[in-house]
Design an enzyme around this catalytic site. Sequence first.
Site, PDB file in Angstrom:
ATOM      1  N   HIS A 307       0.841  -1.189   0.000  1.00  0.00           N
ATOM      2  CA  HIS A 307       0.000   0.000   0.000  1.00  0.00           C
ATOM      3  C   HIS A 307       0.878   1.241   0.000  1.00  0.00           C
ATOM      4  O   HIS A 307       1.948   1.229   0.620  1.00  0.00           O
ATOM      5  CB  HIS A 307      -0.912   0.009   1.231  1.00  0.00           C
ATOM      6  CG  HIS A 307      -2.082   0.915   1.079  1.00  0.00           C
ATOM      7  ND1 HIS A 307      -2.009   2.246   1.351  1.00  0.00           N
ATOM      8  CD2 HIS A 307      -3.338   0.674   0.631  1.00  0.00           C
ATOM      9  CE1 HIS A 307      -3.183   2.792   1.095  1.00  0.00           C
ATOM     10  NE2 HIS A 307      -4.004   1.865   0.651  1.00  0.00           N
ATOM     11  N   ASP A 365      -7.989  -5.496   0.167  1.00  0.00           N
ATOM     12  CA  ASP A 365      -8.499  -6.328  -0.917  1.00  0.00           C
ATOM     13  C   ASP A 365      -8.070  -7.781  -0.828  1.00  0.00           C
ATOM     14  O   ASP A 365      -8.521  -8.607  -1.621  1.00  0.00           O
ATOM     15  CB  ASP A 365      -8.042  -5.764  -2.265  1.00  0.00           C
ATOM     16  CG  ASP A 365      -8.743  -4.465  -2.556  1.00  0.00           C
ATOM     17  OD1 ASP A 365      -9.915  -4.346  -2.165  1.00  0.00           O
ATOM     18  OD2 ASP A 365      -8.116  -3.573  -3.142  1.00  0.00           O
TER      19      ASP A 365
END
Length: 430
Positions: A307, A365
């Site tokens: 991320h 996710d």
Amino acid sequence: MTDNKTATLKVHGETYELPVHSPTAGPDVIDIRKLYGQAGVFTYDPGFTSTASCDSTITYIDGEKGELLHRGYPIDQLAEKSHFLEVCYLLLYGELPAAKDLEKFETTITRHTMLHEQMQYFYRGFRRDAHPMAIMVGVVGAMSAFYHDSTDISDPHQREVASHRLIAKMPTIAAWAFKYHIGQPFVYPRNDLDYASNFLRMCFAVPAEDYEVNPILSRAMDRILTLHADHEQNASTSTVRLASSSGANPFACIAAGVACLWGPAHGGANQACLEMLEEIGTVDRIPEYIARAKDKSDPFRLMGFGHRVYKNFDPRAKVMKQSADEVLDLLGVEDNPKLQVAKELEREALEDPYFAEKKLFPNVDFYSGIILEAMGFPTSMFTPIFALSRTVGWVSQWKEMIADPQNKIGRPRQLYLGETMRDYVDIENR
Ligand code: CMC
């Protein structure tokens, strides 16, 4: 913002004092707004890795600690104790609602869930095999052609109505994109159902028989929506802000956000992650995929890992993992191979020095696709569901921006490396 600190910058032998602002949380921010005027230089920051593009009071992320706060409230507390429409209210208006305010808000959102009947014919213009995200980009943008009375951004009342319409109609738009894609009749919204149950029903009911929404699945869907509701200045939110900075109408701006979200590095990662877990198939093949992810000559990346902001566990991933266990358990799905591969992949990657050194952890996710698939959604619906949940974040950030007197058109500069001026050469002389 406090302006009593400064940073000193030396450029071409001249020294400049730049104001430094201290946020309520997070690192100090050097204000370079007057830099070009004073020193005649730009700053260079592709991908905005070190640049704050706005000030905001909505969401705060501490990437090192793995902390996500909406208006100060931690996401894990909201996921456990609150529900999606309450979080919508919090994001939009800054405070948790009193009971009567929540009731009024829920009634307002519920009363806006239907789409203009003419929009059905708009859907029918798409090919049946169109990706639901392709349909969503078009239909959300087309709302500007159906709701003229909420496109004047200078009118606070119209802005409010547009916000409510977007949050209320997005489940209908996403569910109808799905129904169209699979060739089933559209199912109209039902105002006696809560937000998540209504969405599930519009996706899975058929006119031929009754459909009972499973409250456990409805709660899991509500949690997925809550976990994706906002994430400060991510790519799609920044896209919405940039589109809106020109004065474009709210529906056009949110359509721009939907388009940006579609990419596999952003909202498309949940689809890509499930497809990756499917491709890996069995736990014995995990080392091969970890080796590929580490190989710089191979474009493959572990989807659902890493991320831009989190350099620790994504707090949303922890809740999602727990939710995946609960949903599969309650549905009686034993030994789901993808969940087994996901858990083992997470374990092996976290033990691998490559991922540890680069601080790559599972993101939101990594587990969401497993839950959505267990609910009966095809992978192509994963990103539309993300878009439906993120709509409130886009809308809240858009409203904040429009109301900000400092709002001006977004217009980045560049480091030009092309040819300098040269004379046109006639075609016969090239
Ligand atoms: N697998 C393997 N290596 C990775 C991964 C990954 N998933 N993510 C980052 N890296 C490596 C990357 O190769 C780079 O290595 P080096 O420094 O040797 O060049 C280093 O880690 C830093 O990566 P980056 O691309 O510079 O980091 P970024 O902040 O620009 O990218 C990211 C963040 C999310 C795009 C990236 O981690 C990624 O592509 N992840 C997979 C896609 C994904 O799961 N996206 C969902 C994000 S969360 C939901 C959302 O916000 O939409």
